[in-house]
Write a protein that holds these residues in place. Sequence first.
Motif, PDB file in Angstrom:
ATOM      1  N   ILE A  55       0.842  -1.200   0.000  1.00 33.06           N
ATOM      2  CA  ILE A  55       0.000   0.000   0.000  1.00 33.06           C
ATOM      3  C   ILE A  55       0.880   1.255   0.000  1.00 33.06           C
ATOM      4  O   ILE A  55       0.627   2.209  -0.736  1.00 33.06           O
ATOM      5  N   GLY A  56       1.926   1.247   0.820  1.00 26.90           N
ATOM      6  CA  GLY A  56       2.841   2.386   0.853  1.00 26.90           C
ATOM      7  C   GLY A  56       3.506   2.635  -0.485  1.00 26.90           C
ATOM      8  O   GLY A  56       3.661   3.783  -0.913  1.00 26.90           O
ATOM      9  N   VAL A  57       3.893   1.565  -1.164  1.00 24.31           N
ATOM     10  CA  VAL A  57       4.531   1.692  -2.486  1.00 24.31           C
ATOM     11  C   VAL A  57       3.557   2.244  -3.514  1.00 24.31           C
ATOM     12  O   VAL A  57       3.894   3.136  -4.306  1.00 24.31           O
ATOM     13  N   LEU A  58       2.335   1.745  -3.519  1.00 28.86           N
ATOM     14  CA  LEU A  58       1.357   2.141  -4.535  1.00 28.86           C
ATOM     15  C   LEU A  58       0.897   3.591  -4.372  1.00 28.86           C
ATOM     16  O   LEU A  58       0.641   4.276  -5.370  1.00 28.86           O
ATOM     17  N   LEU A  59       0.804   4.069  -3.140  1.00 32.52           N
ATOM     18  CA  LEU A  59       0.280   5.418  -2.904  1.00 32.52           C
ATOM     19  C   LEU A  59       1.172   6.501  -3.513  1.00 32.52           C
ATOM     20  O   LEU A  59       0.685   7.569  -3.885  1.00 32.52           O
ATOM     21  N   ARG A  60       2.476   6.249  -3.614  1.00 30.22           N
ATOM     22  CA  ARG A  60       3.354   7.268  -4.179  1.00 30.22           C
ATOM     23  C   ARG A  60       3.790   6.962  -5.610  1.00 30.22           C
ATOM     24  O   ARG A  60       4.724   7.590  -6.126  1.00 30.22           O
ATOM     25  N   MET A  61       3.109   6.040  -6.258  1.00 31.97           N
ATOM     26  CA  MET A  61       3.424   5.701  -7.639  1.00 31.97           C
ATOM     27  C   MET A  61       3.268   6.867  -8.625  1.00 31.97           C
ATOM     28  O   MET A  61       4.028   6.956  -9.596  1.00 31.97           O
ATOM     29  N   PRO A  62       2.307   7.792  -8.437  1.00 27.72           N
ATOM     30  CA  PRO A  62       2.145   8.863  -9.432  1.00 27.72           C
ATOM     31  C   PRO A  62       3.339   9.814  -9.538  1.00 27.72           C
ATOM     32  O   PRO A  62       3.401  10.602 -10.486  1.00 27.72           O
ATOM     33  N   PHE A  63       4.278   9.763  -8.605  1.00 24.00           N
ATOM     34  CA  PHE A  63       5.356  10.749  -8.566  1.00 24.00           C
ATOM     35  C   PHE A  63       6.699  10.088  -8.854  1.00 24.00           C
ATOM     36  O   PHE A  63       6.935   8.947  -8.487  1.00 24.00           O
ATOM     37  N   HIS A  64       7.586  10.835  -9.505  1.00 22.09           N
ATOM     38  CA  HIS A  64       8.921  10.336  -9.822  1.00 22.09           C
ATOM     39  C   HIS A  64       9.649   9.972  -8.529  1.00 22.09           C
ATOM     40  O   HIS A  64       9.469  10.603  -7.496  1.00 22.09           O
ATOM     41  N   PHE A  65      10.514   8.940  -8.604  1.00 25.05           N
ATOM     42  CA  PHE A  65      11.081   8.364  -7.386  1.00 25.05           C
ATOM     43  C   PHE A  65      12.230   9.160  -6.790  1.00 25.05           C
ATOM     44  O   PHE A  65      12.616   8.927  -5.646  1.00 25.05           O
ATOM     45  N   PHE A  66      12.828  10.143  -7.519  1.00 27.34           N
ATOM     46  CA  PHE A  66      14.003  10.827  -6.985  1.00 27.34           C
ATOM     47  C   PHE A  66      13.578  11.890  -5.968  1.00 27.34           C
ATOM     48  O   PHE A  66      12.445  12.380  -5.997  1.00 27.34           O
ATOM     49  N   PHE A  67      14.496  12.269  -5.066  1.00 24.44           N
ATOM     50  CA  PHE A  67      14.106  13.061  -3.899  1.00 24.44           C
ATOM     51  C   PHE A  67      13.524  14.445  -4.215  1.00 24.44           C
ATOM     52  O   PHE A  67      12.609  14.892  -3.501  1.00 24.44           O
ATOM     53  N   PRO A  68      13.999  15.199  -5.243  1.00 24.54           N
ATOM     54  CA  PRO A  68      13.368  16.505  -5.478  1.00 24.54           C
ATOM     55  C   PRO A  68      11.881  16.379  -5.800  1.00 24.54           C
ATOM     56  O   PRO A  68      11.063  17.190  -5.328  1.00 24.54           O
ATOM     57  N   ASN A  75       4.965  18.658  -0.861  1.00 24.15           N
ATOM     58  CA  ASN A  75       4.525  20.052  -0.810  1.00 24.15           C
ATOM     59  C   ASN A  75       3.112  20.213  -1.377  1.00 24.15           C
ATOM     60  O   ASN A  75       2.312  20.994  -0.862  1.00 24.15           O
ATOM     61  N   ASP A  76       2.802  19.453  -2.435  1.00 27.79           N
ATOM     62  CA  ASP A  76       1.495  19.564  -3.091  1.00 27.79           C
ATOM     63  C   ASP A  76       0.450  18.615  -2.507  1.00 27.79           C
ATOM     64  O   ASP A  76      -0.743  18.923  -2.520  1.00 27.79           O
ATOM     65  N   HIS A  77       0.897  17.469  -2.026  1.00 21.01           N
ATOM     66  CA  HIS A  77      -0.037  16.448  -1.517  1.00 21.01           C
ATOM     67  C   HIS A  77       0.486  15.895  -0.186  1.00 21.01           C
ATOM     68  O   HIS A  77       0.857  14.718  -0.100  1.00 21.01           O
ATOM     69  N   PRO A  78       0.528  16.723   0.849  1.00 21.02           N
ATOM     70  CA  PRO A  78       1.155  16.282   2.110  1.00 21.02           C
ATOM     71  C   PRO A  78       0.487  15.073   2.755  1.00 21.02           C
ATOM     72  O   PRO A  78       1.180  14.165   3.232  1.00 21.02           O
ATOM     73  N   ASN A 149      14.216  25.719  -0.105  1.00 21.43           N
ATOM     74  CA  ASN A 149      15.276  25.567   0.898  1.00 21.43           C
ATOM     75  C   ASN A 149      15.434  24.109   1.327  1.00 21.43           C
ATOM     76  O   ASN A 149      16.553  23.620   1.514  1.00 21.43           O
ATOM     77  N   ALA A 150      14.310  23.416   1.485  1.00 18.19           N
ATOM     78  CA  ALA A 150      14.380  22.015   1.894  1.00 18.19           C
ATOM     79  C   ALA A 150      15.089  21.172   0.845  1.00 18.19           C
ATOM     80  O   ALA A 150      15.920  20.312   1.178  1.00 18.19           O
ATOM     81  N   THR A 151      14.783  21.416  -0.422  1.00 16.88           N
ATOM     82  CA  THR A 151      15.428  20.669  -1.500  1.00 16.88           C
ATOM     83  C   THR A 151      16.930  20.920  -1.511  1.00 16.88           C
ATOM     84  O   THR A 151      17.735  19.996  -1.702  1.00 16.88           O
ATOM     85  N   LYS A 152      17.332  22.166  -1.274  1.00 13.52           N
ATOM     86  CA  LYS A 152      18.759  22.502  -1.239  1.00 13.52           C
ATOM     87  C   LYS A 152      19.455  21.824  -0.069  1.00 13.52           C
ATOM     88  O   LYS A 152      20.562  21.285  -0.217  1.00 13.52           O
ATOM     89  N   ILE A 153      18.811  21.837   1.104  1.00 12.50           N
ATOM     90  CA  ILE A 153      19.415  21.218   2.280  1.00 12.50           C
ATOM     91  C   ILE A 153      19.597  19.717   2.063  1.00 12.50           C
ATOM     92  O   ILE A 153      20.653  19.154   2.367  1.00 12.50           O
ATOM     93  N   VAL A 154      18.566  19.069   1.528  1.00 14.05           N
ATOM     94  CA  VAL A 154      18.655  17.626   1.284  1.00 14.05           C
ATOM     95  C   VAL A 154      19.715  17.332   0.231  1.00 14.05           C
ATOM     96  O   VAL A 154      20.508  16.387   0.376  1.00 14.05           O
ATOM     97  N   ALA A 155      19.779  18.154  -0.825  1.00 10.77           N
ATOM     98  CA  ALA A 155      20.774  17.941  -1.883  1.00 10.77           C
ATOM     99  C   ALA A 155      22.194  18.101  -1.340  1.00 10.77           C
ATOM    100  O   ALA A 155      23.090  17.313  -1.678  1.00 10.77           O
ATOM    101  N   ASP A 156      22.399  19.104  -0.482  1.00 10.73           N
ATOM    102  CA  ASP A 156      23.737  19.343   0.067  1.00 10.73           C
ATOM    103  C   ASP A 156      24.167  18.253   1.043  1.00 10.73           C
ATOM    104  O   ASP A 156      25.364  18.009   1.232  1.00 10.73           O
TER     105      ASP A 156
END
Length: 265
Positions: A55-68, A75-78, A149-156
């Motif tokens: 169920i956890g895997v299927l719920l996030r299937m609509p979105f690309h798997f990479f962290f950004p 941000n859009d679907h919390p 900012n969150a994306t930058k922090i995670v990327a760094d």
Amino acid sequence: MINRRIPYSMNNDQLGVKNIFRKMDEKGPENHDFWFPGRYIGGISTTIAPIVLLIGVLLRMPFHFFFPQQLAAFNDHPTLMVTSYNFFVVGNILLWPAIITLSREIGKKRSQLALWGGTFVLFGLFARTFHGGVDHLSFQLVRIEGLENATKIVADSYGAFSIIATLNGAILAGWIILSIGAFLSNTLGIIRSVALGLMSMLMLGVLKGSSWGSVVAVTGLCVALIPLGIKVLKEGPRPSYKSMIVWSLIITVIIASLYFIGQQG
């Protein structure tokens, strides 16, 4: 003058407590049929954990798997993303009794494959749980600092050293070893053994979303483990309806209590 001791007499309540502790300390007959975590916990875990994980895997299937993209999706679907990641990490945690149960079955005929495969997979489950904590913190960064900012922090900080990363390879090898052991020991059969080995395809790391490979891997886990869980539950005597109701109420109260205690920080 002769000092006489007044005999100390215990009331019924004190005697009752003493008897309880005496019984708890009594050594009963050896039970060579005992195994941990037991038929009920092992069987229920083996049946339910793969479904929760899927169920956890299927719920996030609509979105690309990479962290950004995963951060943007939060941000859009919390609510959707939090639900997905919570299902995944809960399914991952619930897998530990299932892996011990599977290893026990394999170990009856192939002890070394069960030992190493089960150990590696359990270590890998710890690594995935650690990643789940980092995922949670990353999503809070989006909520507090904003997406950019969150994306930058995670990327760094992505790829920063952690001793837990040492366990990443363990789970990949562990699933393969267990699948080989399941086949050679006739625990699962060829099709379900191959299905179990597909779990080595499941992506590992921080903020890893889902792909069709993820769906195939966890579906394979369901095919491999759910029938085994049902079989384990049927192997012993069936509990009475009264026992099931009582234990269901006890477990519900325990889970509710742990939830509210956990929310206090």
